[in-house]
Design an enzyme around this catalytic site. Sequence first.
Site, short mmCIF file in Angstrom:
data_model
loop_
_atom_site.label_atom_id
_atom_site.label_comp_id
_atom_site.label_asym_id
_atom_site.label_seq_id
_atom_site.Cartn_x
_atom_site.Cartn_y
_atom_site.Cartn_z
N LEU A 59 0.85 -1.18 0.00
CA LEU A 59 0.00 0.00 0.00
C LEU A 59 0.89 1.23 0.00
O LEU A 59 1.43 1.65 1.03
CB LEU A 59 -0.92 -0.02 1.22
N ASP A 60 1.07 1.81 -1.18
CA ASP A 60 2.02 2.91 -1.36
C ASP A 60 1.49 4.21 -0.76
O ASP A 60 0.33 4.57 -0.98
CB ASP A 60 2.27 3.10 -2.87
#
Length: 564
Positions: A228-229
């Site tokens: 999850l950037d």
Amino acid sequence: MIKQRIYTKVSALYGEDKAESMTNDILNLVEKWRERAPQYSNWVDQNSTYLITYGDSFKKLGQPTLQTMKCFADKYLAGAISNIHILPMFPYTSDDGFSVVDYREVDPNLGEWQDLNALAENFDLMYDCVINHISKSSDWFQRFLADDEAYQDYFVECDPELDYSSVTRPRALPLLTPFTKANGDTTHVWTTFSDDQIDINFQSPKVLLESIDILLMYAANGGRSIRLDAIGFIWKVLNTSCIHLPEAHNIIKLWRIVLDEVMPGSLLITETNVPHKENISYFGQGDEAHMVYQFPLPPLTLHAFLCQDSQVLTRWAKGLTEEAVTSLKLGRKTTYFNFLASHDGIGVRPTEGILTNEDRQMMCEHVERKGGRVNYKHNGDGTQSPYELNINYLSAITEPEDNIELKSRKFLAAQAILLSFIGVPAIYYHSLLGSENDLPGMIDSGINRRINREKFELESLEAELDEVGSLRQKVYKEMVRLLNIRKQHKAFSPTSTQSVLELAPQLFGLQRGEGNDAIRFIVNLSENTQHVSLDNGGQDLVSGAIFDAQLTLNPYQFVWLTNS
């Protein structure tokens, strides 16, 4: 049961009046993807190791790069690496993939979904979900600009006259970017990272549903792990920091509920390049991220080698050990995603409260002396401070004048810390392959991070790996050997205990596991021979030598000692 859990999260985010219909929409997505996603039964263990790479890191004329990656992986990674993290493999317009045009399509320059499915036959895969922002060239944003009513709440429109000084700024760029809509009006939209990365509005229920559908699609196509950037930024409230807000945590917890239902054994990894306490908040109560990036490890390891002194690293590791022990006692399936190098630089913010400003300045000077660059962030008061060191990790650890033997010894000593720490190790492809600074790539592109993003022609790379005595061969062969040793010992499992050894400042040491299964890791960080006194000796798994309780370590030598 799952309906109630989803309902609780949705109602907290969007209110009771929307909760019932949204919950049903989410359950429909669960059923849509349930039968298509693979199932995993095992939690991570000592066999779990990630390789971080781009979808086009390896090239062969006339072949889609994902097919070339499979050729490389089957030949050079099999047995040593279990998971391959492919950085964003979608069509994009900037930031080397992190300005995504379409979340659901593979970049045709790389290949197709079937190429990823083929790669997943022998490796677990990790995909990026770059869901905080999307390219200004995306269909979503273009429809927003075209006044398509369905997309008007997909983005965060703002009044530029308001006060945004409390907002956390990761880059020294404007927070708001003006655009002209189809009706001729100018609107200002939120752009945390750049004017080509338009922040998505998670206060829209439609955006949440889009994100769940995208996550489940990745899971169904081999993405056992999902990164999850920049996830800490996904919820905005004016007059707050707009990072790590409770709503952001609740969204991740909701994603966790859904993924656990559709694909048991899947893994969520949060990427939050922030001080340690904020970073580990994404574990929640064991109900949020399965793993968090261990951001302090790269700068603290570099600091230890530059100073030839482990005292700061040791103090930090002791606190980390207490956290890990607590998590193990509570039976939580959470751990650290450990790394030293990545596609980005070496983050400096995670050292806040650990290193002094003088320490950070010293590191900046060393990096610049070795050809690297320093990126800065705005502090909100008109000042700037270091945010990221852009340099190849091998080049950062070593000196330009070091010979090949010394470079490999120093670098492998640093990698041994990564392989010994509690958690799961993630190795950047340039670290596995013994790369150094790509100065032409950085200078020609004008992009600092390109110093560590060189792409390979597979045939040329294989020739270098076959060259006896080359830096690439030395690093690659020894890394694979160490990974294979590591797999054979459950002391290196994330579920095994860790304690920090009390040693001289020039040494750093850990004990992993307990009793007869325990392994003691000791590394000499200095250019001088060091003497070590232990309670008992053992066999070194690295060299095969038998040591008694009094041992001598050569410069940059490390050992994995059994307890008998």
